[in-house]
Design a protein around this motif. Structure first.
Motif, mmCIF file in Angstrom:
data_model
loop_
_atom_site.group_PDB
_atom_site.id
_atom_site.type_symbol
_atom_site.label_atom_id
_atom_site.label_comp_id
_atom_site.label_asym_id
_atom_site.label_seq_id
_atom_site.Cartn_x
_atom_site.Cartn_y
_atom_site.Cartn_z
ATOM 1 N N TYR A 158 -12.029 -5.670 14.177
ATOM 2 C CA TYR A 158 -11.469 -4.853 13.096
ATOM 3 C C TYR A 158 -11.760 -5.507 11.739
ATOM 4 O O TYR A 158 -12.530 -4.976 10.952
ATOM 5 N N TYR A 215 -11.675 -11.940 8.109
ATOM 6 C CA TYR A 215 -11.042 -12.342 6.846
ATOM 7 C C TYR A 215 -11.713 -13.554 6.249
ATOM 8 O O TYR A 215 -11.912 -14.570 6.933
ATOM 9 N N LEU A 250 3.630 -1.961 10.359
ATOM 10 C CA LEU A 250 2.923 -3.052 11.033
ATOM 11 C C LEU A 250 3.904 -4.201 11.264
ATOM 12 O O LEU A 250 4.418 -4.786 10.311
ATOM 13 N N VAL A 268 3.670 -0.285 5.593
ATOM 14 C CA VAL A 268 4.366 -1.538 5.287
ATOM 15 C C VAL A 268 4.094 -2.586 6.357
ATOM 16 O O VAL A 268 3.772 -2.280 7.501
ATOM 17 N N LEU A 269 4.250 -3.826 5.917
ATOM 18 C CA LEU A 269 4.162 -4.981 6.791
ATOM 19 C C LEU A 269 5.591 -5.477 6.992
ATOM 20 O O LEU A 269 6.285 -5.789 6.029
ATOM 21 N N TYR A 322 0.850 -1.198 0.000
ATOM 22 C CA TYR A 322 0.000 0.000 0.000
ATOM 23 C C TYR A 322 0.881 1.242 0.000
ATOM 24 O O TYR A 322 2.028 1.195 0.417
ATOM 25 N N ASP A 373 -8.513 -10.811 1.156
ATOM 26 C CA ASP A 373 -7.185 -10.371 0.741
ATOM 27 C C ASP A 373 -7.011 -10.946 -0.666
ATOM 28 O O ASP A 373 -6.866 -12.159 -0.838
ATOM 29 N N LYS A 415 -6.411 -5.961 0.663
ATOM 30 C CA LYS A 415 -7.684 -6.274 1.302
ATOM 31 C C LYS A 415 -8.826 -5.539 0.608
ATOM 32 O O LYS A 415 -8.760 -4.325 0.442
#
Ligand SMILES: *Cc1c(COP(=O)(O)O)cnc(C)c1O
Length: 392
Positions: free
Chosen positions: A297, A300, A177, A127-128, A123, A340, A347
Motif C-alpha cells: 500500500y 514511507y 483507522l 480519522v486516526l 483529513y 508524511d 501524506k
C-alpha cells in the motif's frame, strides 16, 4: 513441493530457534509470546553477539522507547551479524540518543490535530484513532515513540467516550483507522466492544486496523479473532513488514486466515537504511507480500523522529527503488511512496515522474524503459462545425 524454484520454498519457519525447550502449545500461544518477550540487556546478550553500539543503545535508550521483541520475531535475528536487517528494526543503538536539528518528538504534527485526546482528525472524511500505547514489539524508528510503550516523553490519554461523541457528531467522518500502539493486543472482547461501538455510528462506512501484530505475533491471529472481525465488515487491515524474511510460514498462515475472513490486506513499509534500501530486497518483499495476499500500500519515507538518522535513506534512493519496480513487475506489487509532511501536512505522494511535458494540446510521457510517447489532449471538432466557425 516439486516446484523448488518458486514461491513456497521462500517461506520458512524459524521456530523454536533461540527457545529450544518450549512446547509447541506454549509457542503457539500469543500470551506466552507476550510474556516471554525479550526486554532486557541480559536476555539480548544471552542469545546475540552485541556490538558496543547496541549495548550502549540498550542502556541509554530506555527512557525513550522500551525494548521489547516477541520470541517469534527475535528468532529472525542473526546471532552474529550486527547489520542484520531484522536486528536494525528492533534492537536499540547508541545513535538513537543523538538528535539531528530537524528531528522532532511529533514529526507528523499529530498532537496539534487532536480535537479529542487520542483522535487525530487531519483529513476531511477520516480519522486516526489511537486506542492503545502498547505494541507486541517496538520498532526503533516508531513515529509515535513520544507516547508509545510508556517510556517516552508523554502519555497517551485516549478519552474513549469523548472520542465516540466526536465521531457521532461529525457526520463527515466515514472512515476510522484504529492504531496506536496496536489494537490487536486487546482481548477479543475488548476489541469487539470497540468495533461494535463504531459500527453503531451510521455514517461510519469503513473501518480499518493498522497493525504489526500479524508480523510480530502471528499467533494472535486466531480463528476466534478472525470470526469476530468478520462481523464488522467492511473492515480492512494494514500490516507492516519491511523485509522479506519477516514473511515466515507462520506469518503467511496468519495473513491467509485474515484474507479468508474477507479482510482486504495492505502493507505499509518504512524505507530503512540497511533494512530494505535496495531494489532487490524491496522486490523480494513485494513478491512475497502478494503471495500472502497482501497488496503493498504505502512505502514511507522515514518520519523525522528523534534519534532516527542512522536509519534514514535519501529520497532519491526511494524514487530509484520505485522506478525499479514500475513496469518491471506486477502493478499490484508497487506501493505508493509517500512523505508524511513534517509538521502535519499529511501524506504526500512522491516518486518517479513519468510526465515530461503537458499543456492543453498534449501530454508527453515516458515509459519504464525510458521510451517517449505523446498523447494528444485536443478533442476533434466535427468537420461541418469547424467549417461554420471558420466563416463567422
Ligand atoms: C495515514 C493517516 C490516515 C489514513 O490515510 P490514508 O491515505 O487514507 O490511508 C488518516 N489519518 C491520519 C492522521 C493519518 O496519518
Amino acid at each position: 513441493m516439486h516446484n523448488d524454484s518458486t514461491g513456497e520454498k521462500r517461506f520458512a519457519s524459524f521456530a523454536p530457534g533461540y527457545w529450544p525447550g518450549v512446547t509447541p502449545e506454549n509457542w503457539n500461544d500469543w500470551r506466552w509470546q507476550l510474556k516471554n518477550r525479550v526486554t532486557k540487556l541480559e536476555q539480548l546478550e544471552q542469545h546475540l553477539t552485541l556490538a558496543p553500539e547496541e549495548r550502549a543503545g540498550v542502556i541509554l535508550s530506555g527512557n525513550k522507547l522500551s525494548l521489547a521483541i516477541t520470541p517469534h520475531f527475535f528468532n529472525l535475528i542473526e546471532r552474529d551479524n550486527p547489520d542484520c536487517p531484522i536486528r536494525r528494526q528492533v534492537v536499540p543503538r547508541i545513535e538513537e540518543t543523538a538528535t539531528a536539528p530537524w528531528e522532532m518528538a511529533d514529526p507528523c504534527g499529530e498532537d496539534s490535530h487532536m480535537p479529542v485526546p487520542g483522535l487525530v482528525h487531519r483529513y476531511p472524511d477520516r480519522v486516526l484513532f489511537l486506542v492503545t500505547d502498547r505494541c507486541a514489539s517496538y520498532c526503533r524508528y516508531c513515529t509515535r515513540s513520544r507516547v508509545v510503550s510508556g517510556a517516552g516523553e508523554q502519555e497517551l490519554h485516549t478519552d474513549f467516550e469523548e472520542a465516540f461523541r466526536y465521531l457521532e457528531k461529525h457526520t463527515e467522518i466515514r472512515d476510522v483507522l484504529l492504531s496506536g500502539g496496536d489494537a490487536l493486543l486487546f482481548s477479543d472482547d475488548k476489541l469487539e466492544n470497540l468495533l461494535r461501538r463504531l459500527r453503531a455510528i451510521g455514517h461510519i462506512e469503513f473501518l480499518r486496523i493498522g497493525t504489526r501484530v500479524p508480523i510480530f505475533l502471528p499467533q494472535r491471529i486466531t480463528p476466534e479473532l478472525c470470526a469476530m472481525l468478520q462481523k464488522y465488515h467492511p473492515l480492512w487491515m494494514s500490516v507492516h513488514a519491511n523485509h522479506p524474511r519477516e514473511l515466515t510460514l507462520e506469518v503467511k498462515a496468519a495473513l491467509e486466515r485474515l484474507a479468508n475472513s474477507g479482510i482486504p490486506l495492505g502493507n505499509q513499509s518504512v524505507l530503512l537504511r540497511g533494512v530494505n534500501d535496495d531494489a532487490a530486497t524491496m522486490k523480494a518483499l513485494v513478491h512475497k507480500l502478494l503471495m500472502c495476499r497482501v497488496r503493498p500500500y504505502y512505502l514511507y519515507q522515514l518520519d523525522l523522529i528523534k534519534g532516527s538518522s542512522h536509519l534514514k535513506v535519501p529520497v532519491s534512493k526511494g524514487i530509484e527503488i520505485i522506478e525499479s519496480l514500475r513496469g518491471h513487475t506486477t502493478g499490484y506489487g508497487i506501493p505508493q511512496y509517500v512523505i508524511d509532511a513534517p509538521g502535519g501536512g499529511g501524506k504526500v505522494p512522491i516518486g518517479p515522474g513519468y510526465t515530461i511535458f503537458h499543456d492543453e494540446e498534449k501530454i508527453v510521457i515516458r515509459n519504464y524503459e525510458g521510451k517517449i510517447f505523446e498523447y494528444p489532449e485536443g478533442s476533434a471538432q466535427p468537420a461541418e462545425l469547424a467549417g461554420e466557425s471558420f466563416h463567422e
